[in-house]
Design a protein around this motif. Structure first.
Motif, mmCIF file in Angstrom:
data_model
loop_
_atom_site.group_PDB
_atom_site.id
_atom_site.type_symbol
_atom_site.label_atom_id
_atom_site.label_comp_id
_atom_site.label_asym_id
_atom_site.label_seq_id
_atom_site.Cartn_x
_atom_site.Cartn_y
_atom_site.Cartn_z
ATOM 1 N N LYS A 202 -11.809 2.442 17.649
ATOM 2 C CA LYS A 202 -11.574 3.394 16.711
ATOM 3 C C LYS A 202 -10.923 4.447 17.436
ATOM 4 C CE LYS A 202 -13.132 6.258 12.866
ATOM 5 N NZ LYS A 202 -14.160 6.770 11.966
ATOM 6 N N LEU A 203 -9.839 5.018 17.201
ATOM 7 C CA LEU A 203 -9.176 6.259 17.642
ATOM 8 C C LEU A 203 -8.670 7.080 16.661
ATOM 9 C CD1 LEU A 203 -6.642 4.522 20.075
ATOM 10 C CD2 LEU A 203 -9.158 5.168 20.542
ATOM 11 N N GLU A 204 -8.728 8.565 16.756
ATOM 12 C CA GLU A 204 -8.078 9.327 15.929
ATOM 13 C C GLU A 204 -6.690 9.676 16.632
ATOM 14 O OE1 GLU A 204 -9.677 12.804 13.229
ATOM 15 O OE2 GLU A 204 -9.177 13.670 15.247
ATOM 16 N N LEU A 205 -5.568 9.570 15.968
ATOM 17 C CA LEU A 205 -4.308 9.797 16.442
ATOM 18 C C LEU A 205 -3.805 11.144 16.142
ATOM 19 C CD1 LEU A 205 -2.526 6.290 16.084
ATOM 20 C CD2 LEU A 205 -3.786 7.010 18.085
ATOM 21 N N ALA A 206 -3.590 12.171 17.228
ATOM 22 C CA ALA A 206 -3.410 13.538 16.664
ATOM 23 C C ALA A 206 -1.999 13.746 16.587
ATOM 24 C CB ALA A 206 -4.027 14.368 17.953
ATOM 25 N N PRO A 216 -1.926 -7.329 27.507
ATOM 26 C CA PRO A 216 -1.700 -8.126 26.275
ATOM 27 C C PRO A 216 -2.328 -7.523 24.984
ATOM 28 C CG PRO A 216 -3.578 -8.960 27.624
ATOM 29 C CD PRO A 216 -3.231 -7.332 28.071
ATOM 30 N N THR A 217 -2.471 -6.367 24.754
ATOM 31 C CA THR A 217 -3.153 -5.713 23.784
ATOM 32 C C THR A 217 -2.644 -6.461 22.102
ATOM 33 O OG1 THR A 217 -3.370 -3.790 24.558
ATOM 34 C CG2 THR A 217 -3.567 -3.764 22.241
ATOM 35 N N ASN A 218 -1.601 -6.715 21.915
ATOM 36 C CA ASN A 218 -1.143 -7.481 20.607
ATOM 37 C C ASN A 218 -1.135 -8.901 20.605
ATOM 38 O OD1 ASN A 218 0.029 -5.522 18.645
ATOM 39 N ND2 ASN A 218 1.030 -4.585 20.253
ATOM 40 N N THR A 219 -1.622 -9.474 21.834
ATOM 41 C CA THR A 219 -2.045 -10.897 21.654
ATOM 42 C C THR A 219 -3.655 -11.072 21.241
ATOM 43 O OG1 THR A 219 -0.615 -11.215 23.780
ATOM 44 C CG2 THR A 219 -2.339 -12.826 23.315
ATOM 45 N N TYR A 220 -4.438 -10.299 21.320
ATOM 46 C CA TYR A 220 -5.702 -10.249 21.217
ATOM 47 C C TYR A 220 -6.361 -9.475 19.899
ATOM 48 C CZ TYR A 220 -5.621 -12.963 25.629
ATOM 49 O OH TYR A 220 -5.089 -13.972 26.493
ATOM 50 N N TRP A 221 -5.695 -8.125 19.762
ATOM 51 C CA TRP A 221 -6.203 -7.229 18.901
ATOM 52 C C TRP A 221 -5.273 -7.013 17.818
ATOM 53 C CZ3 TRP A 221 -10.844 -4.425 19.671
ATOM 54 C CH2 TRP A 221 -11.612 -4.943 20.883
ATOM 55 N N TYR A 222 -5.669 -7.040 16.703
ATOM 56 C CA TYR A 222 -5.186 -6.316 15.515
ATOM 57 C C TYR A 222 -5.273 -4.956 15.432
ATOM 58 C CZ TYR A 222 -4.500 -11.234 13.493
ATOM 59 O OH TYR A 222 -4.202 -12.451 13.372
ATOM 60 N N HIS A 223 -4.489 -4.211 14.562
ATOM 61 C CA HIS A 223 -4.532 -2.765 14.528
ATOM 62 C C HIS A 223 -4.112 -2.532 12.965
ATOM 63 C CE1 HIS A 223 -0.682 -3.110 16.492
ATOM 64 N NE2 HIS A 223 -0.285 -2.188 15.344
ATOM 65 N N SER A 224 -5.073 -1.418 12.540
ATOM 66 C CA SER A 224 -4.662 -1.049 11.321
ATOM 67 C C SER A 224 -4.789 0.580 11.092
ATOM 68 C CB SER A 224 -5.531 -1.531 10.356
ATOM 69 O OG SER A 224 -7.019 -1.272 10.574
ATOM 70 N N LEU A 225 -3.988 1.264 9.888
ATOM 71 C CA LEU A 225 -4.251 2.681 9.701
ATOM 72 C C LEU A 225 -4.998 2.623 8.334
ATOM 73 C CD1 LEU A 225 -3.121 5.352 10.864
ATOM 74 C CD2 LEU A 225 -2.036 5.281 8.954
ATOM 75 N N PRO A 226 -6.223 2.716 8.069
ATOM 76 C CA PRO A 226 -6.803 2.354 6.793
ATOM 77 C C PRO A 226 -6.656 3.704 6.074
ATOM 78 C CG PRO A 226 -8.542 2.974 8.437
ATOM 79 C CD PRO A 226 -7.306 2.933 9.207
ATOM 80 N N VAL A 227 -6.969 3.465 4.628
ATOM 81 C CA VAL A 227 -6.940 4.658 3.584
ATOM 82 C C VAL A 227 -8.135 5.568 3.983
ATOM 83 C CG1 VAL A 227 -7.522 4.947 1.183
ATOM 84 C CG2 VAL A 227 -6.091 2.859 1.832
ATOM 85 N N ARG A 228 -7.839 6.719 4.081
ATOM 86 C CA ARG A 228 -8.629 7.903 4.248
ATOM 87 C C ARG A 228 -8.379 9.080 3.130
ATOM 88 N NH1 ARG A 228 -11.073 4.778 6.580
ATOM 89 N NH2 ARG A 228 -11.548 4.949 8.835
ATOM 90 N N LYS A 229 -8.839 8.846 2.027
ATOM 91 C CA LYS A 229 -8.723 9.849 0.708
ATOM 92 C C LYS A 229 -8.760 11.225 0.929
ATOM 93 C CE LYS A 229 -10.098 5.781 -2.369
ATOM 94 N NZ LYS A 229 -10.915 5.477 -3.516
ATOM 95 N N LYS A 230 -9.564 11.657 1.899
ATOM 96 C CA LYS A 230 -9.561 13.178 2.274
ATOM 97 C C LYS A 230 -8.530 13.645 2.714
ATOM 98 C CE LYS A 230 -14.718 13.028 2.361
ATOM 99 N NZ LYS A 230 -16.053 13.180 3.231
ATOM 100 N N VAL A 231 -7.740 12.853 3.505
ATOM 101 C CA VAL A 231 -6.401 13.288 3.938
ATOM 102 C C VAL A 231 -5.208 13.648 3.014
ATOM 103 C CG1 VAL A 231 -4.569 12.793 5.566
ATOM 104 C CG2 VAL A 231 -6.841 11.943 6.132
ATOM 105 N N LYS A 232 -4.888 14.817 2.903
ATOM 106 C CA LYS A 232 -4.170 15.280 1.984
ATOM 107 C C LYS A 232 -2.523 15.486 2.413
ATOM 108 C CE LYS A 232 -7.728 15.277 -1.104
ATOM 109 N NZ LYS A 232 -7.715 14.163 -2.022
#
Length: 255
Positions: A202-206, A216-232
């Motif tokens: 888990k990262l926080e992208l600033a 080979p990151t995209n060969t083995y790892w999925y990535h997502s930006l999940p819902v974060r309701k507190k972010v306005k």
């Protein structure tokens, strides 16, 4: 670390259609690359796990990042209608964010049943692209832009492993606006009877940051930006890529 070194790709004799195995890819890398210093070094943080290789840094300070965000808000034209939808198992769904594609003439990016033709580079996109190139030593001919209005907008787990992407070039992800959580999950840790116990990363992208997703990151790892309701606040993400023209899908009609 005072010296920053990158690998810079040159033209290869290996044809694009041969890039199907890891052994061929390694041979391609060894034949075609030379080592040289970054022209504008920035401090990198290395992020590694089983099959995951990323580099993270702040590319723009707050003042410049604010300026770039505001300029993109004026320049970028986002897709509407059918181009703002995805095809999943034959069904059409609205994308929970805004999208746009820009790049060199004639380039197209295809994923999830949509085929997006690149619009010409804007001055601000060229400025950001060139800053990424100076920082990484890699050149890019295409960018996918995702605009998240707030924490309700999101993107589900996926891999950027489309056939037309150059495997020798990392995907460079620039974040502007609200900081958001970004989660990597190993493909063997998702579902199935052979599911492995591999912890997600888990990262926080600033605001103003640059994340490099190296092979080979995209060969083995999925990535997502999940819902974060507190972010306005809104966020704009730009993923710079290098598309190989003779690996693009052909025979597709673009409205």
């Amino acid at each position: 670390m005072d010296k920053f070194v990158t690998r810079h790709r040159k033209r290869s004799a290996v044809e694009a259609d041969e890039w199907e195995t890891e052994e061929t890819f390694k041979k391609y890398k060894e034949e075609c690359e030379v080592e040289e210093e970054f022209s504008h070094p920035i401090p990198w943080q290395k992020i590694e796990a089983d099959g995951l290789d990323c580099d993270y840094s702040l590319l723009f300070d707050k003042e410049e990042a604010d300026q770039l965000f505001n300029q993109l808000e004026e320049e970028v034209e986002y897709f509407t209608g059918d181009q703002a939808k995805l095809q999943v198992y034959g069904k059409s769904y609205s994308v929970p964010r805004k999208q746009a594609t820009y790049g060199d003439e004639g380039l197209m990016y295809s994923f999830s049943g949509v085929h997006l033709l690149a619009k010409p580079w804007t001055p601000t996109l060229e400025r950001i692209r060139d800053a990424v190139t100076r920082a990484t030593g890699h050149s890019f001919n295409f960018v996918l832009i995702n605009r998240y209005n707030d924490g309700h907008d999101h993107i589900g787990e996926h891999r950027d492993d489309e056939r037309e992407l150059d495997p020798a070039c990392p995907i460079a992800s620039v974040s502007l606006g609200a900081a958001r959580d970004f989660i990597f999950r190993h493909k063997d840790a998702r579902t199935g009877s052979s599911k492995r116990q591999i912890e997600p990363v888990k990262l926080e992208l600033a605001h103003g940051s640059l994340l490099l997703m190296n092979y080979p990151t995209n060969t083995y790892w999925y990535h997502s930006l999940p819902v974060r309701k507190k972010v306005k606040m809104p966020r704009i993400n730009l993923t710079f890529r290098r598309i190989v023209k003779n690996r693009q899908k052909t025979g597709i009609k673009i409205e």
